[in-house]
Design a protein around this motif. Structure first.
Motif, PDB file in Angstrom:
ATOM      1  N   ALA A  81       0.851  -1.193   0.000  1.00 31.43           N
ATOM      2  CA  ALA A  81       0.000   0.000   0.000  1.00 31.43           C
ATOM      3  C   ALA A  81       0.881   1.236   0.000  1.00 31.43           C
ATOM      4  O   ALA A  81       2.014   1.218   0.503  1.00 31.43           O
ATOM      5  N   THR A  82       0.357   2.311  -0.575  1.00 30.46           N
ATOM      6  CA  THR A  82       1.114   3.562  -0.621  1.00 30.46           C
ATOM      7  C   THR A  82       1.041   4.259   0.736  1.00 30.46           C
ATOM      8  O   THR A  82       0.279   3.873   1.628  1.00 30.46           O
ATOM      9  N   GLU A  83       1.823   5.308   0.879  1.00 33.28           N
ATOM     10  CA  GLU A  83       1.832   6.055   2.138  1.00 33.28           C
ATOM     11  C   GLU A  83       0.463   6.660   2.421  1.00 33.28           C
ATOM     12  O   GLU A  83       0.019   6.708   3.573  1.00 33.28           O
ATOM     13  N   ALA A  84      -0.221   7.128   1.362  1.00 35.65           N
ATOM     14  CA  ALA A  84      -1.558   7.693   1.562  1.00 35.65           C
ATOM     15  C   ALA A  84      -2.566   6.632   1.983  1.00 35.65           C
ATOM     16  O   ALA A  84      -3.596   6.959   2.588  1.00 35.65           O
ATOM     17  N   GLN A  85      -2.279   5.366   1.687  1.00 35.45           N
ATOM     18  CA  GLN A  85      -3.166   4.254   2.046  1.00 35.45           C
ATOM     19  C   GLN A  85      -2.737   3.557   3.331  1.00 35.45           C
ATOM     20  O   GLN A  85      -3.286   2.520   3.678  1.00 35.45           O
ATOM     21  N   PRO A  90       5.726   4.509  -2.101  1.00 38.62           N
ATOM     22  CA  PRO A  90       5.513   5.919  -2.469  1.00 38.62           C
ATOM     23  C   PRO A  90       4.188   6.096  -3.213  1.00 38.62           C
ATOM     24  O   PRO A  90       3.674   5.163  -3.839  1.00 38.62           O
ATOM     25  N   ASP A  91       3.656   7.293  -3.122  1.00 39.63           N
ATOM     26  CA  ASP A  91       2.410   7.587  -3.825  1.00 39.63           C
ATOM     27  C   ASP A  91       2.601   7.403  -5.328  1.00 39.63           C
ATOM     28  O   ASP A  91       3.622   7.792  -5.897  1.00 39.63           O
ATOM     29  N   GLY A  92       1.595   6.803  -5.958  1.00 35.49           N
ATOM     30  CA  GLY A  92       1.684   6.500  -7.380  1.00 35.49           C
ATOM     31  C   GLY A  92       2.186   5.103  -7.668  1.00 35.49           C
ATOM     32  O   GLY A  92       2.187   4.677  -8.835  1.00 35.49           O
ATOM     33  N   TRP A  93       2.599   4.390  -6.623  1.00 35.93           N
ATOM     34  CA  TRP A  93       3.084   3.011  -6.839  1.00 35.93           C
ATOM     35  C   TRP A  93       1.926   2.099  -7.241  1.00 35.93           C
ATOM     36  O   TRP A  93       0.813   2.217  -6.742  1.00 35.93           O
ATOM     37  N   PHE A  94       2.211   1.166  -8.169  1.00 34.40           N
ATOM     38  CA  PHE A  94       1.197   0.218  -8.620  1.00 34.40           C
ATOM     39  C   PHE A  94       1.888  -1.062  -9.060  1.00 34.40           C
ATOM     40  O   PHE A  94       2.569  -1.104 -10.095  1.00 34.40           O
ATOM     41  N   GLY A  95       1.741  -2.108  -8.247  1.00 31.36           N
ATOM     42  CA  GLY A  95       2.402  -3.369  -8.554  1.00 31.36           C
ATOM     43  C   GLY A  95       1.715  -4.523  -7.851  1.00 31.36           C
ATOM     44  O   GLY A  95       0.873  -4.341  -6.956  1.00 31.36           O
ATOM     45  N   ALA A  96       2.065  -5.719  -8.267  1.00 35.56           N
ATOM     46  CA  ALA A  96       1.472  -6.923  -7.688  1.00 35.56           C
ATOM     47  C   ALA A  96       2.001  -7.169  -6.285  1.00 35.56           C
ATOM     48  O   ALA A  96       3.155  -6.869  -5.985  1.00 35.56           O
ATOM     49  N   CYS A  97       1.140  -7.741  -5.455  1.00 34.88           N
ATOM     50  CA  CYS A  97       1.511  -8.032  -4.068  1.00 34.88           C
ATOM     51  C   CYS A  97       1.737  -9.538  -3.931  1.00 34.88           C
ATOM     52  O   CYS A  97       0.888 -10.270  -3.416  1.00 34.88           O
ATOM     53  N   TRP A  98       2.890  -9.994  -4.411  1.00 35.27           N
ATOM     54  CA  TRP A  98       3.189 -11.425  -4.349  1.00 35.27           C
ATOM     55  C   TRP A  98       3.460 -11.885  -2.919  1.00 35.27           C
ATOM     56  O   TRP A  98       3.410 -13.092  -2.634  1.00 35.27           O
ATOM     57  N   ALA A  99       3.765 -10.959  -2.041  1.00 37.98           N
ATOM     58  CA  ALA A  99       3.943 -11.329  -0.630  1.00 37.98           C
ATOM     59  C   ALA A  99       2.641 -11.887  -0.054  1.00 37.98           C
ATOM     60  O   ALA A  99       2.656 -12.837   0.750  1.00 37.98           O
ATOM     61  N   TYR A 100       1.529 -11.308  -0.460  1.00 42.82           N
ATOM     62  CA  TYR A 100       0.221 -11.816  -0.030  1.00 42.82           C
ATOM     63  C   TYR A 100      -0.026 -13.231  -0.561  1.00 42.82           C
ATOM     64  O   TYR A 100      -0.528 -14.102   0.157  1.00 42.82           O
ATOM     65  N   SER A 406      -5.709  -4.381   0.392  1.00 45.35           N
ATOM     66  CA  SER A 406      -5.064  -3.284  -0.320  1.00 45.35           C
ATOM     67  C   SER A 406      -5.708  -3.172  -1.699  1.00 45.35           C
ATOM     68  O   SER A 406      -6.360  -4.111  -2.173  1.00 45.35           O
ATOM     69  N   PRO A 407      -5.535  -2.038  -2.377  1.00 43.97           N
ATOM     70  CA  PRO A 407      -6.146  -1.890  -3.702  1.00 43.97           C
ATOM     71  C   PRO A 407      -5.645  -2.899  -4.738  1.00 43.97           C
ATOM     72  O   PRO A 407      -6.336  -3.154  -5.727  1.00 43.97           O
TER      73      PRO A 407
END
Length: 445
Positions: A81-85, A90-100, A406-407
Protein backbone atom coordinates in the motif's frame (compact mmCIF):
# COMPACT_ATOMS: atom_id res chain seq x y z
CA UNK A 1 27.06 -21.48 -92.93
CA UNK A 2 29.72 -23.14 -90.80
CA UNK A 3 30.50 -19.82 -89.15
CA UNK A 4 26.83 -19.37 -88.29
CA UNK A 5 26.66 -22.82 -86.64
CA UNK A 6 29.83 -22.08 -84.68
CA UNK A 7 28.47 -18.76 -83.45
CA UNK A 8 25.24 -20.40 -82.39
CA UNK A 9 27.15 -23.01 -80.38
CA UNK A 10 29.11 -20.35 -78.58
CA UNK A 11 26.06 -18.22 -77.88
CA UNK A 12 23.69 -20.87 -76.51
CA UNK A 13 25.77 -23.74 -75.10
CA UNK A 14 27.60 -23.09 -71.80
CA UNK A 15 30.81 -25.02 -71.42
CA UNK A 16 31.62 -23.94 -67.86
CA UNK A 17 29.19 -23.70 -64.91
CA UNK A 18 29.01 -20.49 -62.96
CA UNK A 19 30.04 -20.70 -59.28
CA UNK A 20 27.23 -21.17 -56.76
CA UNK A 21 25.93 -17.91 -55.30
CA UNK A 22 24.07 -17.13 -52.10
CA UNK A 23 20.35 -16.45 -52.25
CA UNK A 24 19.35 -12.80 -52.09
CA UNK A 25 19.22 -11.42 -48.57
CA UNK A 26 15.54 -10.59 -48.96
CA UNK A 27 14.60 -14.24 -49.64
CA UNK A 28 16.32 -16.01 -46.74
CA UNK A 29 16.68 -15.79 -42.99
CA UNK A 30 14.76 -13.60 -40.58
CA UNK A 31 14.33 -10.85 -43.16
CA UNK A 32 12.54 -13.20 -45.55
CA UNK A 33 10.31 -14.50 -42.74
CA UNK A 34 9.29 -10.97 -41.75
CA UNK A 35 8.66 -10.05 -45.36
CA UNK A 36 6.56 -13.15 -46.15
CA UNK A 37 4.70 -13.48 -42.85
CA UNK A 38 4.20 -9.94 -41.58
CA UNK A 39 4.72 -7.49 -44.44
CA UNK A 40 3.74 -9.44 -47.55
CA UNK A 41 1.02 -6.94 -48.53
CA UNK A 42 -0.42 -3.60 -47.50
CA UNK A 43 -3.29 -5.13 -45.42
CA UNK A 44 -0.85 -7.47 -43.68
CA UNK A 45 1.47 -4.56 -42.96
CA UNK A 46 -1.37 -2.53 -41.43
CA UNK A 47 -2.45 -5.49 -39.27
CA UNK A 48 1.14 -6.11 -38.15
CA UNK A 49 1.64 -2.50 -37.13
CA UNK A 50 -1.70 -2.44 -35.31
CA UNK A 51 -0.80 -5.62 -33.39
CA UNK A 52 2.61 -4.23 -32.49
CA UNK A 53 0.96 -1.08 -31.15
CA UNK A 54 -1.50 -3.11 -29.05
CA UNK A 55 1.34 -5.21 -27.64
CA UNK A 56 3.30 -2.05 -26.86
CA UNK A 57 0.32 -0.65 -24.97
CA UNK A 58 -0.37 -3.86 -23.00
CA UNK A 59 2.93 -5.65 -22.33
CA UNK A 60 5.08 -2.95 -20.64
CA UNK A 61 2.44 -2.05 -17.99
CA UNK A 62 1.72 -5.75 -17.44
CA UNK A 63 5.42 -6.55 -16.95
CA UNK A 64 5.75 -3.57 -14.65
CA UNK A 65 2.77 -4.69 -12.54
CA UNK A 66 3.71 -8.37 -12.35
CA UNK A 67 7.50 -8.10 -12.03
CA UNK A 68 9.42 -4.84 -11.91
CA UNK A 69 7.10 -2.93 -9.53
CA UNK A 70 5.84 -6.01 -7.65
CA UNK A 71 6.43 -6.65 -3.95
CA UNK A 72 7.88 -10.10 -3.32
CA UNK A 73 8.17 -10.23 0.47
CA UNK A 74 6.49 -8.70 3.48
CA UNK A 75 4.47 -9.40 6.61
CA UNK A 76 1.24 -7.47 6.07
CA UNK A 77 -0.65 -5.02 3.87
CA UNK A 78 1.77 -2.18 4.60
CA UNK A 79 4.26 -3.45 2.00
CA UNK A 80 1.54 -3.39 -0.69
CA UNK A 81 0.00 0.00 0.00
CA UNK A 82 1.11 3.56 -0.62
CA UNK A 83 1.83 6.05 2.14
CA UNK A 84 -1.56 7.69 1.56
CA UNK A 85 -3.17 4.25 2.05
CA UNK A 86 -1.28 3.56 5.28
CA UNK A 87 1.61 1.65 3.71
CA UNK A 88 5.26 2.16 2.91
CA UNK A 89 5.18 2.48 -0.87
CA UNK A 90 5.51 5.92 -2.47
CA UNK A 91 2.41 7.59 -3.82
CA UNK A 92 1.68 6.50 -7.38
CA UNK A 93 3.08 3.01 -6.84
CA UNK A 94 1.20 0.22 -8.62
CA UNK A 95 2.40 -3.37 -8.55
CA UNK A 96 1.47 -6.92 -7.69
CA UNK A 97 1.51 -8.03 -4.07
CA UNK A 98 3.19 -11.42 -4.35
CA UNK A 99 3.94 -11.33 -0.63
CA UNK A 100 0.22 -11.82 -0.03
CA UNK A 101 0.19 -14.83 -2.39
CA UNK A 102 3.15 -16.31 -0.56
CA UNK A 103 1.47 -15.85 2.82
CA UNK A 104 -1.75 -17.52 1.58
CA UNK A 105 -0.02 -20.11 -0.60
CA UNK A 106 -0.81 -22.97 1.76
CA UNK A 107 -4.53 -22.16 1.79
CA UNK A 108 -4.59 -21.71 -1.99
CA UNK A 109 -3.31 -25.28 -2.39
CA UNK A 110 -4.89 -27.20 0.52
CA UNK A 111 -7.78 -25.01 1.66
CA UNK A 112 -8.50 -25.65 5.35
CA UNK A 113 -7.06 -29.17 5.23
CA UNK A 114 -5.29 -29.76 8.61
CA UNK A 115 -1.62 -28.79 8.43
CA UNK A 116 -0.46 -31.91 10.22
CA UNK A 117 -2.28 -34.12 7.68
CA UNK A 118 -1.20 -32.34 4.49
CA UNK A 119 1.47 -34.98 3.89
CA UNK A 120 -1.35 -37.24 2.74
CA UNK A 121 -2.30 -34.76 0.01
CA UNK A 122 1.34 -34.57 -1.05
CA UNK A 123 1.57 -38.37 -1.34
CA UNK A 124 -1.59 -38.41 -3.49
CA UNK A 125 -0.05 -35.75 -5.73
CA UNK A 126 3.20 -37.70 -6.10
CA UNK A 127 1.31 -40.90 -6.94
CA UNK A 128 -0.81 -39.10 -9.52
CA UNK A 129 2.11 -37.35 -11.22
CA UNK A 130 4.13 -40.56 -11.29
CA UNK A 131 1.31 -42.62 -12.77
CA UNK A 132 0.34 -39.92 -15.25
CA UNK A 133 3.94 -39.44 -16.43
CA UNK A 134 4.32 -43.16 -17.01
CA UNK A 135 1.13 -43.16 -19.06
CA UNK A 136 1.66 -40.01 -21.12
CA UNK A 137 5.36 -40.39 -22.01
CA UNK A 138 5.43 -42.75 -25.02
CA UNK A 139 8.98 -43.99 -24.43
CA UNK A 140 8.28 -45.31 -20.94
CA UNK A 141 7.32 -49.02 -20.65
CA UNK A 142 4.53 -50.79 -18.72
CA UNK A 143 1.64 -48.80 -20.19
CA UNK A 144 -0.92 -51.48 -19.27
CA UNK A 145 0.28 -51.53 -15.66
CA UNK A 146 0.07 -47.72 -15.54
CA UNK A 147 -3.52 -47.81 -16.79
CA UNK A 148 -4.46 -50.38 -14.14
CA UNK A 149 -2.74 -48.27 -11.48
CA UNK A 150 -4.50 -45.03 -12.47
CA UNK A 151 -7.90 -46.66 -13.05
CA UNK A 152 -8.08 -48.92 -9.97
CA UNK A 153 -5.25 -48.55 -7.45
CA UNK A 154 -4.82 -44.78 -7.44
CA UNK A 155 -8.51 -43.81 -6.93
CA UNK A 156 -8.81 -46.17 -3.95
CA UNK A 157 -5.51 -45.03 -2.43
CA UNK A 158 -6.39 -41.35 -2.99
CA UNK A 159 -9.82 -41.75 -1.40
CA UNK A 160 -8.37 -43.47 1.66
CA UNK A 161 -5.51 -41.00 2.07
CA UNK A 162 -7.60 -37.85 1.57
CA UNK A 163 -10.54 -38.89 3.74
CA UNK A 164 -8.73 -41.18 6.19
CA UNK A 165 -10.72 -44.28 5.28
CA UNK A 166 -12.90 -46.18 7.76
CA UNK A 167 -16.04 -44.96 6.02
CA UNK A 168 -19.55 -46.00 7.06
CA UNK A 169 -20.37 -48.43 4.25
CA UNK A 170 -22.13 -51.18 6.21
CA UNK A 171 -25.54 -50.23 4.87
CA UNK A 172 -24.45 -50.51 1.23
CA UNK A 173 -23.90 -54.27 1.08
CA UNK A 174 -27.56 -55.23 0.67
CA UNK A 175 -28.36 -52.57 -1.99
CA UNK A 176 -25.21 -53.61 -3.85
CA UNK A 177 -26.30 -57.26 -3.77
CA UNK A 178 -29.70 -56.31 -5.22
CA UNK A 179 -27.99 -54.21 -7.89
CA UNK A 180 -25.75 -57.17 -8.72
CA UNK A 181 -28.76 -59.38 -9.43
CA UNK A 182 -30.35 -56.68 -11.59
CA UNK A 183 -27.11 -56.13 -13.54
CA UNK A 184 -26.74 -59.85 -14.19
CA UNK A 185 -30.29 -59.99 -15.48
CA UNK A 186 -29.79 -56.98 -17.76
CA UNK A 187 -26.57 -58.46 -19.12
CA UNK A 188 -28.26 -61.76 -19.86
CA UNK A 189 -31.21 -60.00 -21.55
CA UNK A 190 -28.92 -57.82 -23.65
CA UNK A 191 -26.99 -60.89 -24.82
CA UNK A 192 -30.20 -62.67 -25.82
CA UNK A 193 -31.50 -59.62 -27.71
CA UNK A 194 -28.20 -59.26 -29.58
CA UNK A 195 -28.02 -63.03 -30.23
CA UNK A 196 -24.60 -63.37 -28.62
CA UNK A 197 -23.10 -65.65 -25.99
CA UNK A 198 -24.24 -64.41 -22.53
CA UNK A 199 -21.40 -66.12 -20.60
CA UNK A 200 -18.65 -63.50 -21.23
CA UNK A 201 -20.95 -60.63 -20.27
CA UNK A 202 -22.12 -62.40 -17.12
CA UNK A 203 -18.50 -63.05 -16.14
CA UNK A 204 -17.57 -59.40 -16.62
CA UNK A 205 -20.54 -58.21 -14.54
CA UNK A 206 -19.74 -60.75 -11.82
CA UNK A 207 -16.08 -59.68 -11.64
CA UNK A 208 -17.13 -56.01 -11.55
CA UNK A 209 -19.46 -56.43 -8.59
CA UNK A 210 -17.03 -58.71 -6.75
CA UNK A 211 -14.56 -55.86 -7.09
CA UNK A 212 -17.16 -53.44 -5.70
CA UNK A 213 -17.72 -55.66 -2.66
CA UNK A 214 -13.95 -55.77 -2.08
CA UNK A 215 -13.85 -52.00 -2.47
CA UNK A 216 -16.53 -51.54 0.20
CA UNK A 217 -14.54 -53.73 2.56
CA UNK A 218 -11.37 -51.71 1.95
CA UNK A 219 -13.16 -48.38 2.42
CA UNK A 220 -14.65 -49.57 5.70
CA UNK A 221 -11.33 -50.81 7.06
CA UNK A 222 -9.64 -48.75 9.78
CA UNK A 223 -6.15 -47.73 8.60
CA UNK A 224 -5.46 -45.59 11.67
CA UNK A 225 -5.66 -42.29 9.78
CA UNK A 226 -7.43 -39.21 11.10
CA UNK A 227 -10.73 -38.68 9.29
CA UNK A 228 -10.83 -35.40 7.35
CA UNK A 229 -14.25 -34.14 6.23
CA UNK A 230 -14.58 -32.83 2.70
CA UNK A 231 -15.98 -29.57 4.10
CA UNK A 232 -12.42 -28.52 5.00
CA UNK A 233 -10.99 -29.38 1.59
CA UNK A 234 -10.33 -26.43 -0.64
CA UNK A 235 -8.00 -24.65 -3.01
CA UNK A 236 -6.17 -26.40 -5.80
CA UNK A 237 -6.92 -29.74 -4.10
CA UNK A 238 -10.67 -29.43 -4.77
CA UNK A 239 -10.10 -28.10 -8.30
CA UNK A 240 -7.93 -31.07 -9.23
CA UNK A 241 -10.19 -33.61 -7.52
CA UNK A 242 -13.23 -32.38 -9.47
CA UNK A 243 -11.37 -31.95 -12.76
CA UNK A 244 -9.54 -35.29 -12.66
CA UNK A 245 -12.66 -37.17 -11.58
CA UNK A 246 -14.76 -35.50 -14.27
CA UNK A 247 -12.17 -36.15 -16.97
CA UNK A 248 -11.61 -39.77 -15.94
CA UNK A 249 -15.35 -40.51 -15.75
CA UNK A 250 -16.53 -38.53 -18.78
CA UNK A 251 -14.36 -40.29 -21.38
CA UNK A 252 -15.55 -43.89 -20.80
CA UNK A 253 -19.12 -42.73 -20.18
CA UNK A 254 -19.01 -40.60 -23.31
CA UNK A 255 -17.72 -43.51 -25.40
CA UNK A 256 -20.49 -45.77 -24.06
CA UNK A 257 -23.14 -43.13 -24.77
CA UNK A 258 -21.81 -42.50 -28.28
CA UNK A 259 -21.92 -46.21 -29.06
CA UNK A 260 -25.38 -46.43 -27.51
CA UNK A 261 -26.66 -43.59 -29.65
CA UNK A 262 -25.52 -45.48 -32.77
CA UNK A 263 -26.78 -48.84 -31.50
CA UNK A 264 -29.14 -50.96 -33.57
CA UNK A 265 -31.19 -51.71 -30.43
CA UNK A 266 -34.01 -49.13 -30.22
CA UNK A 267 -34.23 -49.09 -26.42
CA UNK A 268 -30.47 -48.54 -26.00
CA UNK A 269 -30.47 -45.81 -28.64
CA UNK A 270 -33.53 -44.13 -27.11
CA UNK A 271 -32.13 -43.92 -23.57
CA UNK A 272 -28.74 -42.76 -24.86
CA UNK A 273 -30.35 -39.94 -26.86
CA UNK A 274 -32.54 -38.90 -23.92
CA UNK A 275 -29.57 -38.85 -21.56
CA UNK A 276 -27.35 -36.85 -23.92
CA UNK A 277 -29.97 -34.29 -24.89
CA UNK A 278 -31.12 -33.80 -21.31
CA UNK A 279 -27.68 -33.06 -19.90
CA UNK A 280 -26.67 -30.95 -22.88
CA UNK A 281 -29.79 -28.84 -22.46
CA UNK A 282 -29.17 -27.96 -18.81
CA UNK A 283 -26.48 -25.44 -17.70
CA UNK A 284 -23.80 -26.83 -15.42
CA UNK A 285 -24.56 -24.23 -12.77
CA UNK A 286 -28.14 -25.54 -12.65
CA UNK A 287 -26.87 -29.11 -12.32
CA UNK A 288 -24.66 -28.13 -9.38
CA UNK A 289 -27.44 -26.15 -7.72
CA UNK A 290 -29.93 -29.00 -8.09
CA UNK A 291 -27.45 -31.58 -6.77
CA UNK A 292 -26.69 -29.45 -3.73
CA UNK A 293 -30.06 -27.93 -2.83
CA UNK A 294 -32.87 -29.90 -4.48
CA UNK A 295 -31.55 -33.47 -4.39
CA UNK A 296 -31.61 -33.76 -0.57
CA UNK A 297 -35.32 -32.86 -0.62
CA UNK A 298 -36.11 -36.03 -2.60
CA UNK A 299 -34.05 -38.39 -0.44
CA UNK A 300 -35.54 -40.38 2.49
CA UNK A 301 -35.22 -38.83 5.92
CA UNK A 302 -31.80 -39.41 7.40
CA UNK A 303 -30.18 -40.19 4.04
CA UNK A 304 -27.63 -37.70 2.73
CA UNK A 305 -24.74 -37.58 0.30
CA UNK A 306 -21.52 -35.69 0.71
CA UNK A 307 -21.68 -32.31 -1.03
CA UNK A 308 -18.42 -32.90 -2.89
CA UNK A 309 -19.64 -36.33 -4.02
CA UNK A 310 -22.82 -34.78 -5.41
CA UNK A 311 -20.76 -32.21 -7.31
CA UNK A 312 -18.49 -34.94 -8.70
CA UNK A 313 -21.45 -36.96 -9.97
CA UNK A 314 -23.10 -33.89 -11.52
CA UNK A 315 -19.91 -32.76 -13.27
CA UNK A 316 -19.17 -36.29 -14.56
CA UNK A 317 -22.65 -36.79 -16.00
CA UNK A 318 -22.72 -33.31 -17.51
CA UNK A 319 -19.33 -33.61 -19.21
CA UNK A 320 -20.01 -37.17 -20.41
CA UNK A 321 -22.92 -35.91 -22.54
CA UNK A 322 -20.65 -33.47 -24.36
CA UNK A 323 -17.93 -36.09 -24.67
CA UNK A 324 -20.44 -38.49 -26.24
CA UNK A 325 -21.11 -36.07 -29.09
CA UNK A 326 -17.40 -35.54 -29.66
CA UNK A 327 -16.80 -39.30 -29.88
CA UNK A 328 -19.87 -39.76 -32.09
CA UNK A 329 -18.36 -37.27 -34.52
CA UNK A 330 -15.26 -39.46 -34.74
CA UNK A 331 -17.34 -42.58 -35.31
CA UNK A 332 -19.29 -40.92 -38.12
CA UNK A 333 -16.08 -39.65 -39.74
CA UNK A 334 -14.81 -43.17 -40.40
CA UNK A 335 -15.61 -44.54 -43.85
CA UNK A 336 -17.99 -47.47 -44.11
CA UNK A 337 -15.20 -49.62 -45.48
CA UNK A 338 -13.60 -49.81 -42.03
CA UNK A 339 -16.69 -51.47 -40.62
CA UNK A 340 -17.02 -53.77 -43.62
CA UNK A 341 -13.36 -54.74 -43.47
CA UNK A 342 -13.63 -55.59 -39.76
CA UNK A 343 -16.70 -57.73 -40.36
CA UNK A 344 -14.97 -59.43 -43.31
CA UNK A 345 -12.21 -60.51 -40.90
CA UNK A 346 -14.82 -62.30 -38.80
CA UNK A 347 -14.60 -59.94 -35.82
CA UNK A 348 -17.59 -59.65 -33.54
CA UNK A 349 -18.99 -56.26 -32.47
CA UNK A 350 -16.82 -55.95 -29.36
CA UNK A 351 -13.62 -56.88 -31.17
CA UNK A 352 -14.45 -54.58 -34.07
CA UNK A 353 -14.99 -51.59 -31.78
CA UNK A 354 -11.99 -52.31 -29.55
CA UNK A 355 -9.39 -53.05 -32.22
CA UNK A 356 -10.56 -51.28 -35.39
CA UNK A 357 -13.17 -48.55 -34.96
CA UNK A 358 -12.55 -46.82 -31.63
CA UNK A 359 -8.76 -46.39 -32.00
CA UNK A 360 -9.27 -44.58 -35.30
CA UNK A 361 -12.29 -42.59 -34.13
CA UNK A 362 -10.61 -41.37 -30.95
CA UNK A 363 -7.49 -40.39 -32.87
CA UNK A 364 -9.57 -38.22 -35.20
CA UNK A 365 -11.24 -36.33 -32.35
CA UNK A 366 -8.23 -35.72 -30.09
CA UNK A 367 -8.64 -31.90 -30.43
CA UNK A 368 -12.33 -32.13 -29.47
CA UNK A 369 -11.62 -34.42 -26.51
CA UNK A 370 -8.89 -32.17 -25.12
CA UNK A 371 -11.06 -29.11 -25.72
CA UNK A 372 -13.77 -30.73 -23.58
CA UNK A 373 -11.18 -31.49 -20.89
CA UNK A 374 -9.98 -27.88 -20.86
CA UNK A 375 -13.53 -26.55 -20.63
CA UNK A 376 -14.27 -28.94 -17.78
CA UNK A 377 -11.14 -27.86 -15.90
CA UNK A 378 -12.17 -24.21 -16.09
CA UNK A 379 -15.81 -24.98 -15.24
CA UNK A 380 -14.73 -26.30 -11.84
CA UNK A 381 -14.86 -22.69 -10.64
CA UNK A 382 -18.67 -22.93 -10.66
CA UNK A 383 -18.67 -25.19 -7.57
CA UNK A 384 -18.31 -22.05 -5.46
CA UNK A 385 -22.06 -21.52 -5.85
CA UNK A 386 -22.73 -24.65 -3.74
CA UNK A 387 -20.25 -23.72 -1.03
CA UNK A 388 -17.17 -25.64 -2.23
CA UNK A 389 -14.06 -23.46 -2.13
CA UNK A 390 -12.02 -24.46 -5.13
CA UNK A 391 -8.81 -22.69 -6.17
CA UNK A 392 -10.50 -19.50 -7.36
CA UNK A 393 -13.02 -19.58 -4.50
CA UNK A 394 -10.22 -19.88 -1.97
CA UNK A 395 -8.51 -16.86 -3.50
CA UNK A 396 -11.72 -14.84 -3.35
CA UNK A 397 -12.32 -15.81 0.28
CA UNK A 398 -8.91 -14.39 1.22
CA UNK A 399 -9.99 -10.89 0.20
CA UNK A 400 -11.88 -10.54 3.48
CA UNK A 401 -8.65 -10.67 5.51
CA UNK A 402 -7.89 -7.11 6.71
CA UNK A 403 -4.25 -8.02 7.27
CA UNK A 404 -3.65 -7.98 3.50
CA UNK A 405 -6.43 -5.64 2.32
CA UNK A 406 -5.06 -3.28 -0.32
CA UNK A 407 -6.15 -1.89 -3.70
CA UNK A 408 -3.90 -4.40 -5.53
CA UNK A 409 -4.88 -7.50 -3.53
CA UNK A 410 -7.77 -8.59 -5.77
CA UNK A 411 -5.84 -7.90 -8.98
CA UNK A 412 -2.90 -9.92 -7.71
CA UNK A 413 -5.14 -12.81 -6.72
CA UNK A 414 -6.90 -12.92 -10.07
CA UNK A 415 -3.58 -12.63 -11.92
CA UNK A 416 -2.21 -15.56 -9.91
CA UNK A 417 -5.34 -17.61 -10.66
CA UNK A 418 -5.09 -16.79 -14.36
CA UNK A 419 -1.46 -17.91 -14.48
CA UNK A 420 -2.20 -21.23 -12.77
CA UNK A 421 -5.22 -22.00 -14.96
CA UNK A 422 -3.26 -21.03 -18.08
CA UNK A 423 -0.40 -23.38 -17.15
CA UNK A 424 -2.74 -26.35 -16.78
CA UNK A 425 -4.80 -25.60 -19.89
CA UNK A 426 -1.78 -24.78 -22.06
CA UNK A 427 -0.08 -28.00 -20.95
CA UNK A 428 -3.11 -30.05 -22.00
CA UNK A 429 -3.24 -28.22 -25.32
CA UNK A 430 0.44 -28.79 -26.10
CA UNK A 431 0.22 -32.48 -25.21
CA UNK A 432 -2.80 -32.76 -27.50
CA UNK A 433 -0.76 -31.31 -30.37
CA UNK A 434 2.11 -33.69 -29.57
CA UNK A 435 -0.20 -36.70 -29.72
CA UNK A 436 -1.73 -35.48 -32.99
CA UNK A 437 1.72 -35.32 -34.58
CA UNK A 438 2.75 -38.69 -33.17
CA UNK A 439 -0.43 -40.47 -34.30
CA UNK A 440 -0.57 -38.76 -37.70
CA UNK A 441 -1.00 -41.34 -40.49
CA UNK A 442 -0.97 -39.10 -43.51
CA UNK A 443 -4.48 -37.60 -43.36
CA UNK A 444 -3.19 -34.03 -43.68
CA UNK A 445 -4.14 -32.11 -46.78
Amino acid sequence: MAEQHSAADIAFVRREMLPQQDAPATSRGIVAWFRESLFSSIPYTILTLACLYILWVIIPPLVSFLFTSAVWSGADRAVCATEAQGGIQPDGWFGACWAYVGDYGNQFIYGRYPNEEQWRVNIVGILFIGGLAGLLIPSLPYKRENIIFLAIVFPIAALILLTGGHLSVGGLYIPLAILTVIALGVSFLFAKLSESDPIPGLKNVAFLFIGLFVLLFILGFDFGLVHVETEVWGGLLVTLVIAVTGIAASLPLGIALALGRRSALPIVRFFSIVFIEFWRGVPLITVLFMSSVMLPLFLPEGVSFDKLLRALIGVALFSSAYMAEVVRGGLQALPKGQYEGAMALGLNWTQMMRMIILPQALKLVIPGIVNTFIGLFKDTTLVLIIGLFDFLGQIQSSYSDPAWASPVQAMTGYAFAAIIYWIFCFSMSRYSMFMERKLDTGHKR
